[in-house]
Write a protein that holds these residues in place. Structure first.
Motif, PDB file in Angstrom:
ATOM      1  N   SER A  19       0.792  -1.227   0.000  1.00  0.00           N
ATOM      2  CA  SER A  19       0.000   0.000   0.000  1.00  0.00           C
ATOM      3  C   SER A  19       0.827   1.280   0.000  1.00  0.00           C
ATOM      4  N   ARG A  20       2.149   1.173   0.019  1.00  0.00           N
ATOM      5  CA  ARG A  20       2.982   2.368  -0.110  1.00  0.00           C
ATOM      6  C   ARG A  20       3.055   2.841  -1.555  1.00  0.00           C
ATOM      7  N   GLN A  21       2.695   1.979  -2.494  1.00  0.00           N
ATOM      8  CA  GLN A  21       2.735   2.343  -3.910  1.00  0.00           C
ATOM      9  C   GLN A  21       1.520   3.197  -4.265  1.00  0.00           C
ATOM     10  N   PRO A  22       1.714   4.227  -5.094  1.00  0.00           N
ATOM     11  CA  PRO A  22       0.556   5.017  -5.522  1.00  0.00           C
ATOM     12  C   PRO A  22      -0.428   4.118  -6.273  1.00  0.00           C
ATOM     13  N   HIS A  23      -1.722   4.307  -6.011  1.00  0.00           N
ATOM     14  CA  HIS A  23      -2.706   3.443  -6.641  1.00  0.00           C
ATOM     15  C   HIS A  23      -4.045   4.158  -6.803  1.00  0.00           C
ATOM     16  N   GLY A  24      -4.836   3.642  -7.723  1.00  0.00           N
ATOM     17  CA  GLY A  24      -6.154   4.195  -8.000  1.00  0.00           C
ATOM     18  C   GLY A  24      -7.068   3.121  -8.545  1.00  0.00           C
ATOM     19  N   LEU A  25      -8.352   3.413  -8.560  1.00  0.00           N
ATOM     20  CA  LEU A  25      -9.370   2.459  -8.984  1.00  0.00           C
ATOM     21  C   LEU A  25     -10.388   3.203  -9.832  1.00  0.00           C
ATOM     22  N   ALA A  26     -10.812   2.607 -10.944  1.00  0.00           N
ATOM     23  CA  ALA A  26     -11.782   3.258 -11.827  1.00  0.00           C
ATOM     24  C   ALA A  26     -12.756   2.236 -12.393  1.00  0.00           C
ATOM     25  N   ASN A  27     -13.978   2.691 -12.615  1.00  0.00           N
ATOM     26  CA  ASN A  27     -14.997   1.880 -13.279  1.00  0.00           C
ATOM     27  C   ASN A  27     -15.272   2.546 -14.611  1.00  0.00           C
ATOM     28  N   ARG A  28     -14.732   1.999 -15.666  1.00  0.00           N
ATOM     29  CA  ARG A  28     -14.889   2.576 -17.008  1.00  0.00           C
ATOM     30  C   ARG A  28     -16.021   1.899 -17.778  1.00  0.00           C
ATOM     31  N   SER A  29     -16.752   1.003 -17.106  1.00  0.00           N
ATOM     32  CA  SER A  29     -17.837   0.283 -17.766  1.00  0.00           C
ATOM     33  C   SER A  29     -19.154   1.028 -17.577  1.00  0.00           C
ATOM     34  N   GLY A  30     -20.190   0.519 -18.167  1.00  0.00           N
ATOM     35  CA  GLY A  30     -21.520   1.108 -18.035  1.00  0.00           C
ATOM     36  C   GLY A  30     -22.339   0.458 -16.930  1.00  0.00           C
ATOM     37  N   ARG A  31     -21.702  -0.352 -16.097  1.00  0.00           N
ATOM     38  CA  ARG A  31     -22.397  -1.084 -15.042  1.00  0.00           C
ATOM     39  C   ARG A  31     -21.717  -0.840 -13.691  1.00  0.00           C
ATOM     40  N   GLU A  32     -22.492  -0.783 -12.631  1.00  0.00           N
ATOM     41  CA  GLU A  32     -21.940  -0.617 -11.292  1.00  0.00           C
ATOM     42  C   GLU A  32     -20.975  -1.765 -10.957  1.00  0.00           C
ATOM     43  N   ALA A  33     -19.935  -1.446 -10.197  1.00  0.00           N
ATOM     44  CA  ALA A  33     -18.951  -2.455  -9.775  1.00  0.00           C
ATOM     45  C   ALA A  33     -18.882  -2.468  -8.248  1.00  0.00           C
ATOM     46  N   THR A  34     -18.711  -3.664  -7.684  1.00  0.00           N
ATOM     47  CA  THR A  34     -18.598  -3.826  -6.233  1.00  0.00           C
ATOM     48  C   THR A  34     -17.328  -4.604  -5.930  1.00  0.00           C
ATOM     49  N   ILE A  35     -16.527  -4.093  -4.995  1.00  0.00           N
ATOM     50  CA  ILE A  35     -15.244  -4.705  -4.635  1.00  0.00           C
ATOM     51  C   ILE A  35     -15.189  -4.896  -3.129  1.00  0.00           C
ATOM     52  N   LEU A  36     -14.809  -6.079  -2.691  1.00  0.00           N
ATOM     53  CA  LEU A  36     -14.485  -6.303  -1.293  1.00  0.00           C
ATOM     54  C   LEU A  36     -13.041  -5.844  -1.147  1.00  0.00           C
ATOM     55  N   TRP A  37     -12.813  -4.762  -0.404  1.00  0.00           N
ATOM     56  CA  TRP A  37     -11.503  -4.119  -0.279  1.00  0.00           C
ATOM     57  C   TRP A  37     -10.945  -4.427   1.102  1.00  0.00           C
ATOM     58  N   ILE A  38      -9.699  -4.898   1.162  1.00  0.00           N
ATOM     59  CA  ILE A  38      -9.073  -5.279   2.424  1.00  0.00           C
ATOM     60  C   ILE A  38      -7.798  -4.479   2.591  1.00  0.00           C
ATOM     61  N   MET A  39      -7.626  -3.892   3.787  1.00  0.00           N
ATOM     62  CA  MET A  39      -6.434  -3.095   4.072  1.00  0.00           C
ATOM     63  C   MET A  39      -5.816  -3.563   5.378  1.00  0.00           C
ATOM     64  N   SER A  40      -4.519  -3.695   5.374  1.00  0.00           N
ATOM     65  CA  SER A  40      -3.773  -3.947   6.597  1.00  0.00           C
ATOM     66  C   SER A  40      -2.739  -2.831   6.698  1.00  0.00           C
ATOM     67  N   LEU A  41      -3.054  -1.826   7.480  1.00  0.00           N
ATOM     68  CA  LEU A  41      -2.171  -0.665   7.598  1.00  0.00           C
ATOM     69  C   LEU A  41      -1.318  -0.815   8.835  1.00  0.00           C
ATOM     70  N   LEU A  42      -0.017  -0.907   8.632  1.00  0.00           N
ATOM     71  CA  LEU A  42       0.922  -1.098   9.731  1.00  0.00           C
ATOM     72  C   LEU A  42       1.169   0.237  10.425  1.00  0.00           C
ATOM     73  N   GLN A  43       1.258   0.180  11.725  1.00  0.00           N
ATOM     74  CA  GLN A  43       1.566   1.374  12.511  1.00  0.00           C
ATOM     75  C   GLN A  43       3.082   1.490  12.651  1.00  0.00           C
ATOM     76  N   PRO A  44       3.649   2.690  12.505  1.00  0.00           N
ATOM     77  CA  PRO A  44       5.091   2.842  12.678  1.00  0.00           C
ATOM     78  C   PRO A  44       5.502   2.515  14.118  1.00  0.00           C
ATOM     79  N   ASP A  45       6.701   1.961  14.281  1.00  0.00           N
ATOM     80  CA  ASP A  45       7.202   1.655  15.610  1.00  0.00           C
ATOM     81  C   ASP A  45       7.447   2.950  16.378  1.00  0.00           C
ATOM     82  N   PRO A  46       7.141   2.953  17.700  1.00  0.00           N
ATOM     83  CA  PRO A  46       7.357   4.181  18.494  1.00  0.00           C
ATOM     84  C   PRO A  46       8.833   4.492  18.670  1.00  0.00           C
TER      85      PRO A  46
END
Length: 94
Positions: free
Chosen positions: A67-94
């Motif tokens: 997830s450090r890489q730049p990213h984007g998502l687009a729906n270029r079709s004529g129909r609605e799209a549904t995505i199950l999106w999962i994120m694991s965001l690591l917390q920086p060490d103190p």
């Protein structure tokens, strides 16, 4: 774009969301940071861009990336799209 949080907010930074993109919708600049993101296309078609590389994904396709890489998502079709999106965001060490 509609984002529905499916998981409780825990201390470990793991999130499950249902993302719905109407036809023509795009999220070009998404949150980046240490961790991983992945997902599963429940319905429709989307274009996922990660670090300048595009992939056309259809119903039943899945993905995962740093997830450090730049990213984007687009729906270029004529129909609605549904995505199950999962994120694991690591917390920086103190």
């Amino acid at each position: 774009m509609v984002k529905e949080l499916l998981s409780p907010r825990g201390e470990r930074g793991l999130r499950f969301l249902m993302v719905t993109l109407p036809p023509g919708a795009a999220a070009e600049e998404m949150l980046t940071g240490p961790g991983e993101k992945g997902g599963y296309v429940v319905s429709g078609r989307v274009v996922l861009t990660v670090d300048g590389q595009q992939a056309e994904l259809a119903e039943g396709d899945s993905f995962q990336f740093d997830s450090r890489q730049p990213h984007g998502l687009a729906n270029r079709s004529g129909r609605e799209a549904t995505i199950l999106w999962i994120m694991s965001l690591l917390q920086p060490d103190p």
